[in-house]
Design a protein around this motif. Sequence first.
Motif, mmCIF file in Angstrom:
data_model
loop_
_atom_site.group_PDB
_atom_site.id
_atom_site.type_symbol
_atom_site.label_atom_id
_atom_site.label_comp_id
_atom_site.label_asym_id
_atom_site.label_seq_id
_atom_site.Cartn_x
_atom_site.Cartn_y
_atom_site.Cartn_z
ATOM 1 N N UNK A 129 0.827 -1.205 0.000
ATOM 2 C CA UNK A 129 0.000 0.000 0.000
ATOM 3 C C UNK A 129 0.867 1.264 0.000
ATOM 4 N N UNK A 130 1.867 1.258 -0.897
ATOM 5 C CA UNK A 130 2.692 2.434 -1.149
ATOM 6 C C UNK A 130 2.106 3.136 -2.365
ATOM 7 N N UNK A 131 1.623 4.351 -2.246
ATOM 8 C CA UNK A 131 0.946 5.026 -3.368
ATOM 9 C C UNK A 131 1.865 5.192 -4.578
ATOM 10 N N UNK A 132 1.340 4.855 -5.742
ATOM 11 C CA UNK A 132 2.036 5.070 -7.013
ATOM 12 C C UNK A 132 1.683 6.472 -7.511
ATOM 13 N N UNK A 133 2.686 7.300 -7.752
ATOM 14 C CA UNK A 133 2.463 8.695 -8.124
ATOM 15 C C UNK A 133 2.502 8.909 -9.627
ATOM 16 N N UNK A 134 3.468 8.313 -10.303
ATOM 17 C CA UNK A 134 3.653 8.512 -11.743
ATOM 18 C C UNK A 134 4.051 7.183 -12.365
ATOM 19 N N UNK A 172 9.743 15.028 -13.052
ATOM 20 C CA UNK A 172 9.245 13.679 -13.320
ATOM 21 C C UNK A 172 10.426 12.786 -13.723
ATOM 22 N N UNK A 173 10.691 11.695 -12.981
ATOM 23 C CA UNK A 173 11.863 10.867 -13.300
ATOM 24 C C UNK A 173 11.615 9.827 -14.379
ATOM 25 N N UNK A 174 10.358 9.596 -14.778
ATOM 26 C CA UNK A 174 10.048 8.537 -15.740
ATOM 27 C C UNK A 174 10.760 8.831 -17.062
ATOM 28 N N UNK A 175 11.447 7.825 -17.577
ATOM 29 C CA UNK A 175 12.161 7.955 -18.841
ATOM 30 C C UNK A 175 13.654 8.101 -18.678
ATOM 31 N N UNK A 176 14.120 8.476 -17.499
ATOM 32 C CA UNK A 176 15.564 8.570 -17.268
ATOM 33 C C UNK A 176 16.169 7.171 -17.142
ATOM 34 N N UNK A 177 17.442 7.069 -17.462
ATOM 35 C CA UNK A 177 18.179 5.811 -17.334
ATOM 36 C C UNK A 177 19.243 5.972 -16.268
ATOM 37 N N UNK A 178 19.282 5.036 -15.327
ATOM 38 C CA UNK A 178 20.282 5.072 -14.259
ATOM 39 C C UNK A 178 21.177 3.843 -14.392
ATOM 40 N N UNK A 202 13.609 11.774 -6.914
ATOM 41 C CA UNK A 202 13.348 12.891 -7.831
ATOM 42 C C UNK A 202 13.771 14.217 -7.210
ATOM 43 N N UNK A 203 13.560 14.396 -5.914
ATOM 44 C CA UNK A 203 13.962 15.643 -5.255
ATOM 45 C C UNK A 203 15.477 15.774 -5.210
ATOM 46 N N UNK A 204 16.150 14.676 -4.912
ATOM 47 C CA UNK A 204 17.599 14.733 -4.701
ATOM 48 C C UNK A 204 18.367 14.900 -6.017
ATOM 49 N N UNK A 205 17.954 14.178 -7.042
ATOM 50 C CA UNK A 205 18.725 14.187 -8.286
ATOM 51 C C UNK A 205 18.129 15.066 -9.380
ATOM 52 N N UNK A 218 10.532 3.637 -14.860
ATOM 53 C CA UNK A 218 9.182 3.544 -15.437
ATOM 54 C C UNK A 218 8.108 4.048 -14.486
ATOM 55 N N UNK A 219 8.459 4.435 -13.254
ATOM 56 C CA UNK A 219 7.451 4.896 -12.314
ATOM 57 C C UNK A 219 8.058 5.565 -11.094
ATOM 58 N N UNK A 220 7.235 6.279 -10.373
ATOM 59 C CA UNK A 220 7.652 6.920 -9.124
ATOM 60 C C UNK A 220 6.580 6.689 -8.068
ATOM 61 N N UNK A 221 7.012 6.316 -6.860
ATOM 62 C CA UNK A 221 6.097 6.044 -5.755
ATOM 63 C C UNK A 221 6.376 7.011 -4.612
ATOM 64 N N UNK A 222 5.451 7.011 -3.658
ATOM 65 C CA UNK A 222 5.603 7.853 -2.475
ATOM 66 C C UNK A 222 6.755 7.334 -1.614
ATOM 67 N N UNK A 223 7.365 8.227 -0.843
ATOM 68 C CA UNK A 223 8.457 7.823 0.043
ATOM 69 C C UNK A 223 7.952 6.869 1.109
ATOM 70 N N UNK A 224 8.755 5.859 1.426
ATOM 71 C CA UNK A 224 8.428 4.884 2.469
ATOM 72 C C UNK A 224 9.686 4.568 3.260
ATOM 73 N N UNK A 225 9.517 4.349 4.543
ATOM 74 C CA UNK A 225 10.650 3.958 5.376
ATOM 75 C C UNK A 225 11.224 2.641 4.861
ATOM 76 N N UNK A 226 12.549 2.540 4.911
ATOM 77 C CA UNK A 226 13.184 1.348 4.372
ATOM 78 C C UNK A 226 13.722 0.454 5.502
ATOM 79 N N UNK A 227 14.858 0.813 6.074
ATOM 80 C CA UNK A 227 15.516 -0.062 7.039
ATOM 81 C C UNK A 227 15.116 0.240 8.471
#
Length: 609
Positions: free
Chosen positions: A340-345, A376-382, A368-371, A400-409
Motif C-alpha cells: 500500500x505504497x501510493x504510485x504517483x507517476x 518527473x523521473x520517468x524515462x531517465x536511465x540510471x 526525484x527531489x535529490x537528483x 518507469x514509475x515513481x512512488x511515495x516515500x516509504x521507510x526502508x531499514x
Amino acid sequence: SYWWWLLMMGRLKPGVSTQQGTAQADLLFRQSISNFLKTHPATVPPHIRLHPASRGLANLQQEFSKPLSILMILVSVVLLIACANIAALLVARSNTRQREIAIRLALGASRGRLVRQLVGESVLLAGLGGALGLLFASWGSHALLVLMSGGREPLSLVVGLDAKVLAFTAVASMVTGILFGLAPAWRSTCVELTPALKATASGTSVVSQRTRLGLGNSLVIAQVALSLPLLIGAGLFVRTLENLENENLGFNPHHLLLFGVDPSQAGYKGEQQRIDFYGQLLQRLQALPGVKSATMSQSTLISDSQDSWNVSIEGLKPKPGQNMNVDWNFVGPSFFKAMEIPLLVGRGIGWQDTASSPQVVVVNRAFARHFLDGRNPVGYTITFKNIVGKDPPSFSYRIVGMVQDAKYASLRQEPGPTVYGACSQMPAYFGELHYELRTVGNPLVLVPTVRRAVRELDPNLPLAGVKTQTEQIAETLVQERLFARLSAFFAALAALLACIGLYGLMAYAVTRRTGEIGIRAALGAQKSDVLRMIIGQGLKLALIGVTIGIAGALGLTRFLSSLLYDVNPTDPLTFVAVALVLIAVALLACYIPARRATKVDPMVALRYE
C-alpha cells in the motif's frame, strides 16, 4: 562506496603484543586486496584492529554498552535516594534517643563508642537490605536479559550471581551503611548534656529539634532533586517510543505476513530455476483464500537491513559534492499494491518484467527531489556502477514509475533516494527472498495454509522468519522499549522514595509540634490554617527540590539526545508535566500528616509536654 566486514579469531604467539599482531594482520589484509586497490584507486580501505576476546564481541559492546551504562546510572541514583531516605529516618529516630544518648555520655561513654554503635546499626540495616537485594537481582538479571533479547537476534549470554557480584554487593552495602549512617550518628552525639537532660517529655530540646529538622529538610530536598531528572528522562524515553510507534511509515504495516525462503537449500542450482520457483510460489500464494495480495522482495521493510550503491543518471552531471548513493531493493509484482505504497507517476513492477525484458526500475519521490529537483523521473536511465566481481561491472535500468516515500531499514531514518528493481532482473543472485502477504484478517491465522502451499510446491523447503510486519517493527524497537520501561520503573521508584521521605519528615514534624498546634488551636486557629501551615512547609521543600532538579536535568538530558527521536532533550512539555506531577504527589504526601494535625485535640495537645 564499499562495505567491508571481516571477523577473525586467533591466538597471539608468546611474546607478541596486541599492537604487533594488529600491524601484521593489517599488512596481510592490505596485501590480499592489493589487486582490488589497483583497479579502484579512489577506494579508502579499512584497517584491521585486534581486540582481546575476553572483552566479548565488539558489536554487542557497541550496541549495549551505552544502554547498560545509563541503566547503571539510574540504579545508582535510586540507591542514592534510598540511602538519603534511610538517613532521614535515622535522623528522626535519633531525636527520640537524645535523652538516652545524653545519659550515656553523662555516665562516661565516649562519643566514638556511641558513634560506632549507631553506625553499626546502620550497617546492619544496609547488610539486610543487600541480602534481600540479591534475591531480587537473581530474578531481575534474567528478566533484563529477556527484555534485551526481544530483537531480531536473541542474546545468548550467561548471567548469574558469582563471587565478584557477591563481593561488590557486600562492599556496596557496607559503604552505603557507613556513609549514610555516619552523619546521623555524629549529630546524635553532638548534644549539650544539661539541656538534653532537661529536655521535654518528648525527649528533644527545641534547639536540637530545629537542627535535626534542618538536616532532614536537606535530605528531602536532595531526594526530590534527584528524582526529578529520572522522571524527566523517563518522560523523554516514553515520548520517543510513542513517536516511533506512531511514525508515518509510508506504507500500511497492518495485516501483513512475512516469511523467507531459500531454494538453494532444497537443491535449486541454476539462477533461472530459482527465479521460476519464486514466481510459481508467488502465484500460489496470491490464490490462497484470505490473501488480498502477495508479493516478494529481496529485503523486507523496517528490518534493520539496507543495501545501497553508487549510481549515475544518463544526461545528468552530478553537482559538486553531491552524494550519488541510493538505497535499492529488488521486489516482485504488485509490491506497491501489497505494501500500500501510493504510485504517483507511471507504473510499478509487474509480471511482464522478466529476465529477458528491458531492465526497469521504480524510484521514490526522494530520488526525484535529490537528483532531478523534483522533476518527473520517468524515462531517465540510471546505472549501477562498479559492481565488484560481476561481468559486466555496471547495469543500466530505465525508470518507469515513481512512488511515495516509504521507510526502508529503520524507523529513525528518513526515506532517502530509493530504487526498486524487479527480482527477476537482479544483477546478482540472493539466495533468500522474502514474501509479503496482505491478508483480510489476522495474518498469523494463515501460517498453516502458507506452509501447506510451500510443501505442495517443494516438501523439502523450510520457511524462515515467519512473522507479521508489526512484529518485525516491534523487534527494531527493543532498545527504545527497554529504556522506556526501565527508566519509568526506576523513576517511579525514585519518586515514591522521595515522597515517602517527605511524608516521614512531615509526620515527624507534626508529632514534634503537637504542643504548638494545640496552642494555636486554643488561641483560635482554624483547621484550614493548620492545614496550610503543614502543607506549606512540605510544599516549600518540594519546590526547592524541583527547582534544583530542573537545573540538573537541563544539563544531564543533553547526553540522551542520541537516544531520543523527534523530541528535544529540553522539551518544555515534558519538564513542566513531570514537575507538576511530582509536586502533586508531594502535596498528597504532605496532606496526610497535615490532615492528622487538624484533628489534634487542644486539651490533649496542651498536656502533651
